[in-house]
Scaffold this motif. Structure first.
Motif, PDB file in Angstrom:
ATOM      1  N   ILE A  58       0.841  -1.195   0.000  1.00 25.58           N
ATOM      2  CA  ILE A  58       0.000   0.000   0.000  1.00 25.58           C
ATOM      3  C   ILE A  58       0.874   1.241   0.000  1.00 25.58           C
ATOM      4  O   ILE A  58       2.047   1.203   0.380  1.00 25.58           O
ATOM      5  N   THR A  59       0.287   2.342  -0.433  1.00 24.91           N
ATOM      6  CA  THR A  59       1.018   3.612  -0.487  1.00 24.91           C
ATOM      7  C   THR A  59       0.692   4.448   0.753  1.00 24.91           C
ATOM      8  O   THR A  59      -0.223   4.134   1.516  1.00 24.91           O
ATOM      9  N   HIS A  60       1.434   5.533   0.928  1.00 21.85           N
ATOM     10  CA  HIS A  60       1.140   6.445   2.028  1.00 21.85           C
ATOM     11  C   HIS A  60      -0.254   7.037   1.873  1.00 21.85           C
ATOM     12  O   HIS A  60      -0.951   7.288   2.856  1.00 21.85           O
ATOM     13  N   GLU A  61      -0.674   7.234   0.636  1.00 16.21           N
ATOM     14  CA  GLU A  61      -2.008   7.784   0.376  1.00 16.21           C
ATOM     15  C   GLU A  61      -3.106   6.851   0.883  1.00 16.21           C
ATOM     16  O   GLU A  61      -4.158   7.302   1.333  1.00 16.21           O
ATOM     17  N   ASP A  62      -2.856   5.556   0.829  1.00 17.80           N
ATOM     18  CA  ASP A  62      -3.853   4.572   1.268  1.00 17.80           C
ATOM     19  C   ASP A  62      -4.117   4.629   2.770  1.00 17.80           C
ATOM     20  O   ASP A  62      -5.119   4.082   3.243  1.00 17.80           O
ATOM     21  N   THR A  63      -3.229   5.254   3.533  1.00 15.85           N
ATOM     22  CA  THR A  63      -3.390   5.315   4.994  1.00 15.85           C
ATOM     23  C   THR A  63      -4.005   6.638   5.464  1.00 15.85           C
ATOM     24  O   THR A  63      -4.163   6.848   6.663  1.00 15.85           O
ATOM     25  N   LYS A  64      -4.355   7.513   4.538  1.00 10.43           N
ATOM     26  CA  LYS A  64      -4.820   8.853   4.901  1.00 10.43           C
ATOM     27  C   LYS A  64      -6.047   8.830   5.804  1.00 10.43           C
ATOM     28  O   LYS A  64      -6.139   9.592   6.768  1.00 10.43           O
ATOM     29  N   ASP A  65      -7.023   7.980   5.502  1.00  8.44           N
ATOM     30  CA  ASP A  65      -8.241   7.933   6.312  1.00  8.44           C
ATOM     31  C   ASP A  65      -7.943   7.426   7.717  1.00  8.44           C
ATOM     32  O   ASP A  65      -8.498   7.926   8.700  1.00  8.44           O
ATOM     33  N   TRP A  66      -7.067   6.417   7.815  1.00 13.49           N
ATOM     34  CA  TRP A  66      -6.692   5.912   9.140  1.00 13.49           C
ATOM     35  C   TRP A  66      -6.032   7.019   9.968  1.00 13.49           C
ATOM     36  O   TRP A  66      -6.383   7.237  11.130  1.00 13.49           O
ATOM     37  N   VAL A  67      -5.082   7.712   9.344  1.00 14.63           N
ATOM     38  CA  VAL A  67      -4.366   8.775  10.061  1.00 14.63           C
ATOM     39  C   VAL A  67      -5.322   9.899  10.450  1.00 14.63           C
ATOM     40  O   VAL A  67      -5.251  10.438  11.558  1.00 14.63           O
ATOM     41  N   ALA A  68      -6.262  10.233   9.555  1.00 13.25           N
ATOM     42  CA  ALA A  68      -7.241  11.282   9.870  1.00 13.25           C
ATOM     43  C   ALA A  68      -8.082  10.875  11.077  1.00 13.25           C
ATOM     44  O   ALA A  68      -8.381  11.701  11.948  1.00 13.25           O
ATOM     45  N   GLY A  69      -8.481   9.603  11.130  1.00 11.22           N
ATOM     46  CA  GLY A  69      -9.245   9.122  12.277  1.00 11.22           C
ATOM     47  C   GLY A  69      -8.442   9.168  13.559  1.00 11.22           C
ATOM     48  O   GLY A  69      -8.954   9.564  14.618  1.00 11.22           O
ATOM     49  N   PHE A  70      -7.178   8.789  13.480  1.00 13.93           N
ATOM     50  CA  PHE A  70      -6.323   8.812  14.671  1.00 13.93           C
ATOM     51  C   PHE A  70      -6.136  10.248  15.168  1.00 13.93           C
ATOM     52  O   PHE A  70      -6.268  10.523  16.364  1.00 13.93           O
ATOM     53  N   LEU A  71      -5.849  11.149  14.254  1.00 11.76           N
ATOM     54  CA  LEU A  71      -5.634  12.542  14.653  1.00 11.76           C
ATOM     55  C   LEU A  71      -6.906  13.149  15.228  1.00 11.76           C
ATOM     56  O   LEU A  71      -6.854  13.944  16.181  1.00 11.76           O
ATOM     57  N   TYR A  72      -8.068  12.783  14.684  1.00 11.79           N
ATOM     58  CA  TYR A  72      -9.322  13.257  15.268  1.00 11.79           C
ATOM     59  C   TYR A  72      -9.471  12.727  16.690  1.00 11.79           C
ATOM     60  O   TYR A  72      -9.912  13.441  17.590  1.00 11.79           O
TER      61      TYR A  72
END
Length: 227
Positions: A107-121
């Motif tokens: 997977i690419t870094h772009e594929d983790t964007k939603d996970w990271v957004a959820g964590f940061l929220y």
């Protein structure tokens, strides 16, 4: 409250996503929810289940979700509590793997964007006084902000941008899942045991307190995220 998940994690997150889409929550996908719950499990302060459960369903930070029936709310509650309980068990034995809908291989870094957004929220419901007073916690959370949002870096001053780019470049040497694992476990050990794992993620160079804050606010780090 002790509840155990009866479904496999994939089924739980997918069922949650289907329920939430019926309520118009298109952004609350499986990856976001897993990232959010992981952040709650890594919190330096205790967050009661009713707090993080309600906080997840705040639409545009102002409108709370109104359940149409008790079946949907009970199902969502049972799934989230079960998924959270399992996450805590996994983190305690240092065996964490993020749930990414596209899988964890190739997977690419772009594929983790939603996970990271959820964590940061999820980190926004942490006790901000504790977060701001602990430089190690703040450093890892800041590194995820930089990893997650390149657009944020466009508004930085030259010095802050240079430091942020160095941090991002260092992180991008690793595979996306490795970055998430190292940041999550570093935050978890710091929050729960006031220590770091034997091999924490490298996000140097460290931001000096008098440098512009990497969040792009224009303020000095010590007056902003480094309080």
């Amino acid at each position: 409250m002790e509840r155990k998940m009866t479904n496999k994690p994939k089924n739980v997150y997918e069922q949650l996503e289907r329920i939430l889409k019926r309520y118009g929550y298109k952004d609350l996908n499986t990856d976001f929810i897993n990232g959010y719950l992981t952040a709650i499990a890594c919190s330096p302060n205790t967050i009661e289940w009713h707090e993080w459960f309600d906080y997840l369903f705040i639409e545009e930070r102002s409108k709370e979700l109104k359940w149409q029936n008790s079946e949907d709310s009970d199902t969502a509650f049972d799934m989230l509590i079960g998924a959270y309980d399992e996450l805590e068990d996994i983190l305690m034995v240092n065996d964490y793997i993020p749930y990414i809908s596209k899988g964890t291989e190739n997977i690419t870094h772009e594929d983790t964007k939603d996970w990271v957004a959820g964590f940061l929220y999820g980190t926004t419901i942490w006790d901000q006084d504790i977060l701001n007073s602990d430089e190690e916690l703040m450093r890892y959370v800041t590194s995820l902000h930089i990893y997650d949002n390149s657009d944020m870096m466009k508004d930085m001053g030259s010095d802050a941008l240079e430091k942020a780019e160095k941090i991002q470049k260092e992180m991008y040497k690793n595979k996306p899942v490795e970055i998430i694992f190292k940041v999550v476990m570093s935050l978890y050990f710091r929050s729960k045991h006031n220590e770091l794992p034997s091999e924490p993620i490298k996000v140097e160079p460290k931001i000096n307190r008098n440098d512009p804050c990497p969040c792009g606010s224009g303020k000095k780090y010590k007056k902003c995220c480094g309080k």
